[in-house]
Write a protein that holds these residues in place. Structure first.
Motif, PDB file in Angstrom:
ATOM      1  N   LYS A  47       0.845  -1.204   0.000  1.00 31.59           N
ATOM      2  CA  LYS A  47       0.000   0.000   0.000  1.00 31.59           C
ATOM      3  C   LYS A  47       0.878   1.250   0.000  1.00 31.59           C
ATOM      4  CE  LYS A  47      -3.689   2.300   2.562  1.00 31.59           C
ATOM      5  NZ  LYS A  47      -4.537   2.265   3.735  1.00 31.59           N
ATOM      6  N   THR A  48       1.927   1.252   0.809  1.00 31.59           N
ATOM      7  CA  THR A  48       2.852   2.384   0.844  1.00 31.59           C
ATOM      8  C   THR A  48       3.590   2.516  -0.481  1.00 31.59           C
ATOM      9  OG1 THR A  48       3.129   2.204   3.239  1.00 31.59           O
ATOM     10  CG2 THR A  48       4.860   3.368   2.035  1.00 31.59           C
ATOM     11  N   ALA A  49       4.016   1.408  -1.054  1.00 31.45           N
ATOM     12  CA  ALA A  49       4.719   1.447  -2.347  1.00 31.45           C
ATOM     13  C   ALA A  49       3.834   2.045  -3.434  1.00 31.45           C
ATOM     14  CB  ALA A  49       5.166   0.044  -2.742  1.00 31.45           C
ATOM     15  N   LYS A  50       2.543   1.767  -3.371  1.00 31.81           N
ATOM     16  CA  LYS A  50       1.615   2.269  -4.395  1.00 31.81           C
ATOM     17  C   LYS A  50       1.438   3.786  -4.327  1.00 31.81           C
ATOM     18  CE  LYS A  50      -0.887  -1.933  -5.372  1.00 31.81           C
ATOM     19  NZ  LYS A  50      -2.181  -2.548  -5.591  1.00 31.81           N
ATOM     20  N   GLU A  51       1.858   4.409  -3.231  1.00 28.84           N
ATOM     21  CA  GLU A  51       1.825   5.872  -3.153  1.00 28.84           C
ATOM     22  C   GLU A  51       2.823   6.479  -4.138  1.00 28.84           C
ATOM     23  OE1 GLU A  51       2.529   6.888   0.936  1.00 28.84           O
ATOM     24  OE2 GLU A  51       0.666   5.931   1.603  1.00 28.84           O
ATOM     25  N   THR A  52       3.892   5.744  -4.439  1.00 36.37           N
ATOM     26  CA  THR A  52       4.907   6.193  -5.391  1.00 36.37           C
ATOM     27  C   THR A  52       4.771   5.479  -6.732  1.00 36.37           C
ATOM     28  OG1 THR A  52       6.428   6.605  -3.563  1.00 36.37           O
ATOM     29  CG2 THR A  52       7.391   6.477  -5.763  1.00 36.37           C
ATOM     30  N   TYR A  53       4.573   4.180  -6.680  1.00 33.65           N
ATOM     31  CA  TYR A  53       4.471   3.351  -7.882  1.00 33.65           C
ATOM     32  C   TYR A  53       3.120   2.649  -7.861  1.00 33.65           C
ATOM     33  CZ  TYR A  53       9.536   3.981  -7.725  1.00 33.65           C
ATOM     34  OH  TYR A  53      10.796   4.512  -7.662  1.00 33.65           O
ATOM     35  N   GLN A  54       2.183   3.152  -8.635  1.00 33.74           N
ATOM     36  CA  GLN A  54       0.820   2.611  -8.609  1.00 33.74           C
ATOM     37  C   GLN A  54       0.795   1.115  -8.895  1.00 33.74           C
ATOM     38  OE1 GLN A  54      -1.892   4.619 -11.204  1.00 33.74           O
ATOM     39  NE2 GLN A  54      -3.652   3.522 -10.444  1.00 33.74           N
ATOM     40  N   ARG A  55       1.679   0.678  -9.768  1.00 33.27           N
ATOM     41  CA  ARG A  55       1.741  -0.757 -10.083  1.00 33.27           C
ATOM     42  C   ARG A  55       2.815  -1.409  -9.222  1.00 33.27           C
ATOM     43  NH1 ARG A  55       1.415  -2.661 -16.053  1.00 33.27           N
ATOM     44  NH2 ARG A  55       1.360  -4.549 -14.811  1.00 33.27           N
ATOM     45  N   SER A  56       2.489  -1.682  -7.986  1.00 34.55           N
ATOM     46  CA  SER A  56       3.394  -2.375  -7.064  1.00 34.55           C
ATOM     47  C   SER A  56       2.801  -3.725  -6.711  1.00 34.55           C
ATOM     48  CB  SER A  56       3.607  -1.551  -5.791  1.00 34.55           C
ATOM     49  OG  SER A  56       4.275  -0.354  -6.084  1.00 34.55           O
ATOM     50  N   ASN A  57       3.678  -4.673  -6.440  1.00 32.09           N
ATOM     51  CA  ASN A  57       3.285  -6.065  -6.255  1.00 32.09           C
ATOM     52  C   ASN A  57       4.304  -6.715  -5.321  1.00 32.09           C
ATOM     53  OD1 ASN A  57       2.130  -8.570  -6.679  1.00 32.09           O
ATOM     54  ND2 ASN A  57       2.793  -8.749  -8.785  1.00 32.09           N
ATOM     55  N   GLY A  58       3.871  -7.652  -4.507  1.00 35.05           N
ATOM     56  CA  GLY A  58       4.793  -8.374  -3.632  1.00 35.05           C
ATOM     57  C   GLY A  58       5.671  -9.344  -4.393  1.00 35.05           C
ATOM     58  N   CYS A  59       6.871  -9.520  -3.924  1.00 35.06           N
ATOM     59  CA  CYS A  59       7.810 -10.490  -4.501  1.00 35.06           C
ATOM     60  C   CYS A  59       7.254 -11.907  -4.359  1.00 35.06           C
ATOM     61  CB  CYS A  59       9.146 -10.357  -3.775  1.00 35.06           C
ATOM     62  SG  CYS A  59      10.355 -11.644  -4.139  1.00 35.06           S
ATOM     63  N   PHE A  60       7.385 -12.687  -5.408  1.00 39.37           N
ATOM     64  CA  PHE A  60       6.926 -14.078  -5.413  1.00 39.37           C
ATOM     65  C   PHE A  60       7.588 -14.877  -4.289  1.00 39.37           C
ATOM     66  CE2 PHE A  60       7.667 -18.469  -6.777  1.00 39.37           C
ATOM     67  CZ  PHE A  60       6.382 -18.893  -7.035  1.00 39.37           C
ATOM     68  N   TYR A  61       8.861 -14.570  -3.980  1.00 38.95           N
ATOM     69  CA  TYR A  61       9.641 -15.366  -3.052  1.00 38.95           C
ATOM     70  C   TYR A  61       9.472 -14.934  -1.583  1.00 38.95           C
ATOM     71  CZ  TYR A  61      11.696 -16.921  -7.366  1.00 38.95           C
ATOM     72  OH  TYR A  61      11.846 -17.419  -8.632  1.00 38.95           O
ATOM     73  N   CYS A  63       7.276 -12.307  -0.426  1.00 39.90           N
ATOM     74  CA  CYS A  63       5.957 -11.749  -0.099  1.00 39.90           C
ATOM     75  C   CYS A  63       4.865 -12.468  -0.899  1.00 39.90           C
ATOM     76  CB  CYS A  63       5.912 -10.253  -0.429  1.00 39.90           C
ATOM     77  SG  CYS A  63       7.087  -9.235   0.453  1.00 39.90           S
ATOM     78  N   PRO A  64       4.813 -13.787  -0.818  1.00 40.54           N
ATOM     79  CA  PRO A  64       3.839 -14.522  -1.647  1.00 40.54           C
ATOM     80  C   PRO A  64       2.388 -14.136  -1.385  1.00 40.54           C
ATOM     81  CG  PRO A  64       4.782 -15.972   0.010  1.00 40.54           C
ATOM     82  CD  PRO A  64       5.570 -14.681   0.056  1.00 40.54           C
ATOM     83  N   ALA A  65       2.067 -13.700  -0.173  1.00 43.71           N
ATOM     84  CA  ALA A  65       0.694 -13.287   0.138  1.00 43.71           C
ATOM     85  C   ALA A  65       0.302 -12.034  -0.627  1.00 43.71           C
ATOM     86  CB  ALA A  65       0.531 -13.065   1.631  1.00 43.71           C
ATOM     87  N   CYS A  66       1.294 -11.285  -1.104  1.00 39.61           N
ATOM     88  CA  CYS A  66       1.032 -10.026  -1.827  1.00 39.61           C
ATOM     89  C   CYS A  66       1.397 -10.107  -3.298  1.00 39.61           C
ATOM     90  CB  CYS A  66       1.797  -8.890  -1.172  1.00 39.61           C
ATOM     91  SG  CYS A  66       1.220  -8.544   0.494  1.00 39.61           S
ATOM     92  N   HIS A  67       1.811 -11.270  -3.740  1.00 41.76           N
ATOM     93  CA  HIS A  67       2.179 -11.450  -5.146  1.00 41.76           C
ATOM     94  C   HIS A  67       0.920 -11.763  -5.939  1.00 41.76           C
ATOM     95  CE1 HIS A  67       4.637 -12.428  -8.595  1.00 41.76           C
ATOM     96  NE2 HIS A  67       3.899 -13.506  -8.749  1.00 41.76           N
ATOM     97  N   THR A  68       0.598 -10.894  -6.886  1.00 39.05           N
ATOM     98  CA  THR A  68      -0.666 -11.055  -7.609  1.00 39.05           C
ATOM     99  C   THR A  68      -0.499 -11.357  -9.087  1.00 39.05           C
ATOM    100  OG1 THR A  68      -0.807  -8.674  -7.954  1.00 39.05           O
ATOM    101  CG2 THR A  68      -1.946  -9.566  -6.024  1.00 39.05           C
ATOM    102  N   SER A  69       0.712 -11.245  -9.616  1.00 37.93           N
ATOM    103  CA  SER A  69       0.893 -11.572 -11.042  1.00 37.93           C
ATOM    104  C   SER A  69       2.292 -12.048 -11.330  1.00 37.93           C
ATOM    105  CB  SER A  69       0.576 -10.344 -11.891  1.00 37.93           C
ATOM    106  OG  SER A  69       1.421  -9.267 -11.587  1.00 37.93           O
TER     107      SER A  69
END
Length: 69
Positions: A47-61, A63-69
């Protein structure tokens, strides 16, 4: 447990900026990352990353709970 999170300042080929924990094996070099702060959940870091980079995503390795693509 709090962890320090970073976002990759370089976008992935799909346009996403990946969010990583400090201990991740895939953490970008220091010149290619921005510290987001300390959080207990990757969702808050993304959520904080999206304040700067709207397209932010968790790392597959790390942050798997936040990895969406």
């Amino acid at each position: 447990m709090f962890e320090t999170y970073y976002v990759n300042t370089n976008a992935q080929p799909n346009g996403d900026h990946e969010v990583h924990v400090e201990s991740c094996d895939h953490l970008p070099e220091s010149q290619n990352r921005k510290e987001l702060g300390r959080y207990t959940r990757c969702q808050d870091a993304v959520k904080t990353a999206k304040e700067t980079y709207q397209r932010s995503n968790g790392c597959f390795y790390c942050c798997p709970a936040c990895h969406t693509s």
